[in-house]
Design a protein around this motif. Sequence first.
Motif, PDB file in Angstrom:
ATOM      1  N   THR A 105      -0.607   2.658   8.447  1.00 50.20           N
ATOM      2  CA  THR A 105      -0.063   1.306   8.307  1.00 50.20           C
ATOM      3  C   THR A 105       0.383   1.034   6.870  1.00 50.20           C
ATOM      4  OG1 THR A 105      -2.295   0.503   7.945  1.00 50.20           O
ATOM      5  CG2 THR A 105      -1.453   0.357  10.184  1.00 50.20           C
ATOM      6  N   ALA A 106       0.536   2.087   6.067  1.00 46.98           N
ATOM      7  CA  ALA A 106       0.936   1.881   4.672  1.00 46.98           C
ATOM      8  C   ALA A 106       2.397   1.447   4.594  1.00 46.98           C
ATOM      9  CB  ALA A 106       0.736   3.173   3.883  1.00 46.98           C
ATOM     10  N   ASP A 107       2.731   0.744   3.509  1.00 46.12           N
ATOM     11  CA  ASP A 107       4.134   0.366   3.318  1.00 46.12           C
ATOM     12  C   ASP A 107       4.972   1.598   3.037  1.00 46.12           C
ATOM     13  OD1 ASP A 107       4.042  -2.717   3.183  1.00 46.12           O
ATOM     14  OD2 ASP A 107       2.356  -2.031   1.963  1.00 46.12           O
ATOM     15  N   ILE A 108       4.438   2.494   2.213  1.00 45.92           N
ATOM     16  CA  ILE A 108       5.134   3.747   1.941  1.00 45.92           C
ATOM     17  C   ILE A 108       4.138   4.880   2.109  1.00 45.92           C
ATOM     18  CG2 ILE A 108       6.556   5.033   0.304  1.00 45.92           C
ATOM     19  CD1 ILE A 108       6.858   2.410  -1.284  1.00 45.92           C
ATOM     20  N   HIS A 109       4.455   5.799   2.996  1.00 48.86           N
ATOM     21  CA  HIS A 109       3.617   6.994   3.121  1.00 48.86           C
ATOM     22  C   HIS A 109       4.447   8.185   2.658  1.00 48.86           C
ATOM     23  CE1 HIS A 109       1.880  10.343   5.879  1.00 48.86           C
ATOM     24  NE2 HIS A 109       1.403  10.428   4.673  1.00 48.86           N
ATOM     25  N   VAL A 110       4.051   8.773   1.543  1.00 49.78           N
ATOM     26  CA  VAL A 110       4.769   9.924   0.998  1.00 49.78           C
ATOM     27  C   VAL A 110       4.053  11.185   1.464  1.00 49.78           C
ATOM     28  CG1 VAL A 110       5.602  11.023  -1.088  1.00 49.78           C
ATOM     29  CG2 VAL A 110       5.345   8.543  -1.022  1.00 49.78           C
ATOM     30  N   ALA A 111       4.643  11.864   2.441  1.00 50.63           N
ATOM     31  CA  ALA A 111       4.011  13.072   2.975  1.00 50.63           C
ATOM     32  C   ALA A 111       4.546  14.278   2.222  1.00 50.63           C
ATOM     33  CB  ALA A 111       4.296  13.192   4.468  1.00 50.63           C
ATOM     34  N   LEU A 112       4.055  14.446   0.991  1.00 55.09           N
ATOM     35  CA  LEU A 112       4.637  15.535   0.193  1.00 55.09           C
ATOM     36  C   LEU A 112       3.978  16.869   0.498  1.00 55.09           C
ATOM     37  CD1 LEU A 112       2.169  15.688  -1.797  1.00 55.09           C
ATOM     38  CD2 LEU A 112       3.541  14.435  -3.404  1.00 55.09           C
ATOM     39  N   LYS A 113       4.641  17.925   0.044  1.00 50.33           N
ATOM     40  CA  LYS A 113       4.144  19.272   0.259  1.00 50.33           C
ATOM     41  C   LYS A 113       2.906  19.474  -0.624  1.00 50.33           C
ATOM     42  CE  LYS A 113       6.161  23.900  -0.066  1.00 50.33           C
ATOM     43  NZ  LYS A 113       6.205  24.462   1.269  1.00 50.33           N
TER      44      LYS A 113
ATOM     45  N   GLN B 228      12.306   7.871  -1.472  1.00 47.90           N
ATOM     46  CA  GLN B 228      10.891   7.486  -1.499  1.00 47.90           C
ATOM     47  C   GLN B 228      10.366   7.401  -2.919  1.00 47.90           C
ATOM     48  OE1 GLN B 228       8.437   9.963   1.125  1.00 47.90           O
ATOM     49  NE2 GLN B 228       8.183   8.122   2.364  1.00 47.90           N
ATOM     50  N   ILE B 229      10.827   8.321  -3.766  1.00 47.86           N
ATOM     51  CA  ILE B 229      10.358   8.334  -5.155  1.00 47.86           C
ATOM     52  C   ILE B 229      10.798   7.054  -5.843  1.00 47.86           C
ATOM     53  CG2 ILE B 229      10.534   9.562  -7.359  1.00 47.86           C
ATOM     54  CD1 ILE B 229      10.883  12.143  -5.713  1.00 47.86           C
ATOM     55  N   VAL B 230      12.042   6.672  -5.612  1.00 48.25           N
ATOM     56  CA  VAL B 230      12.576   5.445  -6.213  1.00 48.25           C
ATOM     57  C   VAL B 230      11.795   4.243  -5.692  1.00 48.25           C
ATOM     58  CG1 VAL B 230      14.643   4.013  -6.450  1.00 48.25           C
ATOM     59  CG2 VAL B 230      14.844   6.515  -6.419  1.00 48.25           C
ATOM     60  N   GLN B 231      11.567   4.243  -4.387  1.00 46.58           N
ATOM     61  CA  GLN B 231      10.841   3.141  -3.749  1.00 46.58           C
ATOM     62  C   GLN B 231       9.435   2.983  -4.331  1.00 46.58           C
ATOM     63  OE1 GLN B 231      10.772   4.043   0.435  1.00 46.58           O
ATOM     64  NE2 GLN B 231      10.407   1.913   0.985  1.00 46.58           N
TER      65      GLN B 231
ATOM     66  N   LEU C  55       0.849  -1.193   0.000  1.00 44.61           N
ATOM     67  CA  LEU C  55       0.000   0.000   0.000  1.00 44.61           C
ATOM     68  C   LEU C  55       0.883   1.241   0.000  1.00 44.61           C
ATOM     69  CD1 LEU C  55      -2.787   1.391   0.381  1.00 44.61           C
ATOM     70  CD2 LEU C  55      -2.528   1.043   2.822  1.00 44.61           C
ATOM     71  N   ILE C  56       0.630   2.119  -0.970  1.00 50.53           N
ATOM     72  CA  ILE C  56       1.361   3.388  -1.049  1.00 50.53           C
ATOM     73  C   ILE C  56       0.343   4.508  -0.865  1.00 50.53           C
ATOM     74  CG2 ILE C  56       2.797   4.875  -2.498  1.00 50.53           C
ATOM     75  CD1 ILE C  56       3.447   2.307  -4.145  1.00 50.53           C
TER      76      ILE C  56
END
Lengths: 200, 775
Positions: free
Chosen positions: B253-261, B319-322, B240-241
């Motif tokens: 509980t996400a695998d990747i949480h991208v907290a972007l601006k 994170q972007i690569v991931q 889950l992203i």
Amino acid sequence: MMGRTIFIDPGRCIGCQACVSACRECDSHRGKSMIHLDYTDEGHSVASLPTVCMHCEDPVAPCAEVCPADAILVTADGVVQQADTTRCIGCSNCVNACPFGVPKIDLQAKLQMKCNLCYDRTAYGLAPMCATVCPTGALFYGTVEELQAERPGVQVADTFVFGETEVRTGVAMVVPAERVQWPVPGGLPVVEINGKDVRR
Amino acid sequence: MTADPRAAADRRTFIPLDPSLAPPGTRAFRDAGGIPADQWHADQNGETLVPTHCCFCGVQCGMYLRVDRRGKVFGVEPRNHDINRMRLCPKGINAYQQVNHPDRLTAPLMRRSRDEEFREVSWEEALDFTVSEIKRIQQTHGNDAFGLLGGASLFSEKTYLVGKFARVALKTRHVDYNGRLCMVSAAGANKLAFGIDRAGNPFSDILLTDCLLIAGSNVGECFPVMTQYVWGARDRGASLIVIDPRETAIARTADIHVALKPGTDSAFFTSVLHVVIEEGLTDEDYLAAHATGWEEVKAKAAEYPPSRAAAICGIPAEQIVQVARTFARAPKAMAWHARGIEHHSQGVENCLTVINLCTATGHIGKPGAGYGTITGQGNGQGGREHGQKADLLPGGRSIMNEEHRRQICEIWGIEESELPPAGTSMMEMVWQMQRREIRGLIGICNNPFVSLPNYRVVKEGYDATEFHAQFDFFLSETAANAHVVLPVTTWAEDEGVMANAEARVVKHNKAQDPPPGVRTDTWAMCELARRLGAGDKFDFPDSRSVFDELRVASAGTVNDYYGITYERLEETGGIAWPCPTTDHPGTPRLFEDGKTYHPDGKIHLQVVEWHPPMDPYDDAYPMSLTTGRTVAHFLSGNQTRRLGALVEQTPRPWAEIHPSHGFRNGEPVRVVTRRGSEVFPALVTEAIRPDTVFVPYHWPVPTAANALTIDALDPRSKIPEYKVCACRVEHAERIDEVPAPPVAPGHVAYPETQVSRTDPLPPTAPQGRGTSERS
């Protein structure tokens, strides 16, 4: 653990309070919710956790054991009922006895109220209101086999330890599969009583 | 597994469990459609259950309304419908309480000028006054001086009528709807790329996917019942992203949480595409066969290496690569997005970059692979298909297209010269009201005083109108400012269809008769049309007759409803359009044959260049303000702010802010933007970016997030930029009390909805976002 019971999975809970609203719709205590929804790590995380009555099996229903009026009855299928309104004297003994902090006292009516596994529904073959509506399945009603069929590899626990007391419950909790601790530590350790350090 | 209770012989006695005494299984219960074999014991009391759907969000959960022997709705019962499988959220559970709510309007309200008080009048008088004002304004200033604003919580039949009423009875080009604030960015992007405007996959596909990417959607609060699909995917091992500046309940509980601006989404997605290309993870065969414009998109992606995007988005480049690797390597991946990436001055472009990513990796049109757009309003999808949008005619036809105009004029029985050209969007109409270009307005099912950005401008625009009428069943903040308010039905008092986020058309049924004095929107519009001299074109006694015309009007278009009938909907529980014939099963998943709805059948990839948000940051306004919903309330709160349980759950708005700013929880803070300032209690939490403040928008001034937001629009979709504007946060003295929802004269505000409006602390209900400092 009862054959068909509620399973609580805090990992799925989104804190939306659908269970709280649904509990109010239940005909046996309409307008009042018996669910406790706790935010366990406020300010740091959005983690949340619903608590329903755990329907303790061993020791059987501490709330019922301490009731001076014999108002809390346990049915043959293991459901610990809400206090009988014709007997309850509103003394709060059950509130103090419950290791999970479940019963509530309606101070105006001087009556105890608590979750009774929606007996008006389960007796008719329906799932309890909270587990029926829970949008995420954080509250699940069924047998452990049904739960495992729906969620492969899920691990559940029904024994909790408070200090030196173990409590086995009718309602079970989903525990992290990779970190199964048996029994599940419940509550906080008692460190002092009346100012005296009781840690050993 | 648990220990066998009987094995613990040394324990205290326990009650032996007799399985035969246990209630029968939920599975069997669910299989039986949620009703036990012996029917409801409550039937003895003359109770009936009416199957219908929730009136709120785009998930469109099925529910039963409980109706007592007097024919009044008094409760709700879960319903085993395909979409929600018995699940409901707090809004759905409490929705029935609106139906017989004491705040309901039961007589038309009227006043000749805004200085007077409302008085209750007869329908006759209210309609006559409305029509005389329409005629006066149109004769003096031209037909286009009168506007009509519809809504996306209306049934599709009523949205069809709104469009037809504007163009045939009012003969004005100025018609638009509040879905303009909701989903039009996704609509624009889907139209550009695929030639069809709807989600590509049904919710059930989420259960089949290996990687689920959710962008700008707080699923746990805004579409709670969809969460079961997200968790279901995770149960089956999907990764889950989540892309969101706040740590939401699903991000936790996400695998990747991208907290972007906020406002940097397109740079992020283009950079993810950059990595996918660099690492050779693109599906070149799929692109060659099914897409155009790939070379240009590829060249543009080369300009967005992770190092650049990381600086723009304020996230680690890894994170972007991931995200790129996780999404592209998954055998089946899906992307779902909602307002978080759409409410921007580059909303369409943000959605296009998601489509580019899905297409480049070949994740389109397969079970468990595709993309989805989550509609905010119940009929957000259906509401824009049948002609209440400024530039569209029924069946998703374009009002600029000669052929399309001809077809509709034939169905409507008017000359093509009589059909007005395209109008302007909702926010632009408000600007036109400010400039006195639009002098009269009818609003149906919307509440712009709370829901449009830059409240000052909205208030000025509405105040400048010479005549304003509102259709509503509660006196909304907007209706309280009108000359005429017409009391219309709630969703439970009429039948009709809505299309949910998967484009599945579902039928709502009538559960009770409207209270005396209340009429349906259909009746009111037809009656107005009759008085305007277009009665022969508005001979619709009920929803069914409108739906029959709608079916014909959409036949042969992309949005084909022709094969959908009320009977089929009742039988099947919902059919996804396009459905051209009455034996067609509907189209739950698009593009399975690899063909889009463009003439060449290809996906038209679009080049996207990121640009900063419209509201520039500077030393005075260094932070981003973003707005959104909370689980207990819906849109402008006109309905939910009157229901006790929901008010109790979330009585007031708050300003969510990171602890690094030094504010204490519950302290009054002033959020200042270039449009104004408002005071909220601070809700101090680590679950938000340090440079971002979040305020939920369901409340009116002086507690309105939309007094602060900017009315900058996306040039293509005209959606306002709700999700980002520059702000600063200061200490304040005291917070303002939340105003009680307006009520009709002679009514008292319902005491339950007054509860805790003065609570100085932020509610603990925002899904665990309080802090331990709450004293």
